[in-house]
Design an enzyme around this catalytic site. Structure first.
Site, mmCIF file in Angstrom:
data_model
loop_
_atom_site.group_PDB
_atom_site.id
_atom_site.type_symbol
_atom_site.label_atom_id
_atom_site.label_comp_id
_atom_site.label_asym_id
_atom_site.label_seq_id
_atom_site.Cartn_x
_atom_site.Cartn_y
_atom_site.Cartn_z
ATOM 1 C CG PHE A 65 -2.213 -0.819 0.954
ATOM 2 C CD1 PHE A 65 -2.364 -1.581 -0.186
ATOM 3 C CD2 PHE A 65 -3.238 -0.823 1.893
ATOM 4 C CE1 PHE A 65 -3.518 -2.335 -0.406
ATOM 5 C CE2 PHE A 65 -4.398 -1.566 1.686
ATOM 6 C CZ PHE A 65 -4.544 -2.323 0.538
ATOM 7 N NE ARG A 66 4.182 0.691 -4.210
ATOM 8 C CZ ARG A 66 5.012 -0.310 -4.512
ATOM 9 N NH1 ARG A 66 5.811 -0.788 -3.580
ATOM 10 N NH2 ARG A 66 5.044 -0.817 -5.709
ATOM 11 C CG HIS A 238 5.604 -13.188 -5.965
ATOM 12 N ND1 HIS A 238 6.796 -13.818 -5.656
ATOM 13 C CD2 HIS A 238 5.725 -11.912 -5.503
ATOM 14 C CE1 HIS A 238 7.577 -12.971 -5.026
ATOM 15 N NE2 HIS A 238 6.950 -11.808 -4.927
ATOM 16 C CG ASP A 311 3.631 -8.561 -5.718
ATOM 17 O OD1 ASP A 311 3.815 -7.738 -4.797
ATOM 18 O OD2 ASP A 311 4.530 -8.914 -6.505
#
Length: 446
Positions: A65-66, A238, A311
């Site tokens: 979410f930065r 991933h 991701d």
């Protein structure tokens, strides 16, 4: 407490689909009724879900979410709103922000920030480094979803590359270790070779050759070996290659100590798409061949891969300019992850029941989340209504992520999220997100 009756739904839960209804009282599910039965007591609100699926809320175990530090392209408020609009009711956020979530103070700050800003439920990974293993025993296992270990460098450069540090982390984590697996020595060698052949910024189509199958397999193999040596609980994030599937355990989830996640990006795209989408689908690990993509899809359907995450990694389009080395890696995908997997179901790749298993049930089981991920009496009322008769084409104007774009723009879907409940409250009504709602911190039964 307010009672809500959601009726005439096609409930998809625990491997079954059946006509029925759900009664929500306050924050929790109090009744699940098969057929045309009515609630035991009167309800203040009735929702006619005729023709719609009623699913558990999606639990995304892998988002970026930065926030804090990189909020020009995403933040806790904007991305949790995008989650709600996509039927994602809980998320687990990664530590490669600024400051990195590698201290107890930074971890506490993220929980406090989410309590102020997030419209859906949340937890946060603690980031392992070459030097912070002494902090691992101090983590609250009932509050922290897991330990994130970068065994390959990516955004934020949190690479752990000392074998002694890796062994200590696997030995001392005491909870699930989620790994990013790419071998840096192989990537460095490939990078130099492609620079010599094509200059300082080779075409983005070279990305899967630089961050290659070999790099993924070598690192994932090491993670599996360390997990088996130490008895650690390993979750490989991933997975992007068919070859890595050889490392996974073909057994029921509750018997596994090593599990794996596939991401929406690797399930929806292949290297043929670089020709039209370019750096928009540049991510780490890279999007690889059609054969790899199809192998991942099959592994989902057979149970070899256990969960689907996103991701979700927003960047501005200006940051995505360039080729294999200059364009940044990562893409937004959270808001459209559920409809993407339902599109695979529409195409016959998976059953809707399997979509629910991989996106809702298994994350709850794998992370030992308290009372979420299933439609059961006594569980938190995290629910999603989806209209499987709604055909629509994604445009940029529908993207709620702060970065303002999606690599799926222009794609036609055959299902749409029409309502999302978080802890019994409607946070998305099919048109708008209730940005005043606040989610809860996830709790883990450990």
């Amino acid at each position: 407490m307010k009672r809500i009756w959601i009726h005439n739904a096609l409930i998809v839960n625990e491997g079954r689909r059946f006509q029925g209804s759900v009664v929500v009282e306050g924050e929790t599910i109090c009744e699940v009724i098969e057929g045309a039965g009515r609630p035991a007591a009167a309800c203040e609100e009735e929702i006619d879900a005729q023709g719609c699926y009623l699913l558990p809320g999606v639990i995304d175990d892998h988002v970026h979410f930065r926030d804090p530090g990189l909020t020009h392209k995403a933040d806790m408020a904007s991305e949790s709103a995008a989650a709600a609009a996509g039927g994602v009711t809980s998320f687990m956020d990664m530590p490669n922000c600024n400051p990195q979530t590698t201290t107890l103070e930074a971890l506490d700050a993220k929980f406090a920030d989410a309590a102020r800003k997030s419209v859906v439920n949340y937890s946060f990974y603690f980031g392992a480094t070459n030097n912070n293993a002494p902090l691992l025993p101090q983590l609250d296992k009932t509050r922290v979803c897991g330990v994130k270990l970068f065994m390959g460098a990516s955004t934020g450069n949190m690479l752990v590359d000392r074998m002694e540090a890796l062994r200590t982390i696997f030995r001392e984590a005491g909870m699930l270790i989620a790994t990013h697996c790419e071998d840096q020595a192989i990537i460095r060698t490939n990078t130099e070779r492609f620079r010599q052949l094509y200059g300082e910024d080779p075409a983005v189509s070279c990305h899967p050759l630089i961050r290659s199958e070999e790099a993924c397999f070598a690192s994932s193999s090491l993670a599996v070996r360390l997990a088996r040596e130490t008895g650690a609980r390993l979750h490989i994030l991933h997975v992007s290659t068919a070859r890595e599937l050889e490392l996974l355990e073909d057994r029921p989830l509750d018997e596994k100590r090593i599990t794996a996640e596939a991401c929406v990006s690797h399930l929806m795209f292949c290297d043929e798409d670089y020709a039209t989408l370019g750096a928009r689908i540049k991510c780490n690990p890279s999007i690889k061949t059609r054969a790899d993509r199809d192998a991942l899809r099959r592994a989902l359907s057979t149970g070899l891969i256990d969960t689907v995450g996103t991701d979700h990694a927003p960047h501005l389009l200006t940051e995505k300019e360039g080729g294999a080395l200059k364009a940044v890696s990562g893409m937004p995908s959270l808001q459209f992850s559920l409809v993407s997997l339902l599109e695979l179901a529409h195409e016959g790749v998976l059953g809707v029941e399997q979509v629910v298993e991989k996106m809702c049930h298994n994350p709850a089981l794998l992370y030992q989340i308290d009372r979420r991920g299933f439609i059961r009496p006594g569980y938190q009322a995290d629910l999603v209504l989806v209209d499987p008769r709604h055909t629509w084409t994604l445009t940029a104007g529908e993207v709620l992520s702060k970065c303002g774009w999606s690599p799926l723009e222009g794609r036609t879907f055959h299902a749409r999220v029409v309502r999302t409940f978080v802890n019994g409250a409607t946070v998305y009504d099919g048109e708008r997100v209730d940005t005043n709602h606040r989610g809860q911190a996830l709790s883990f039964l450990r």
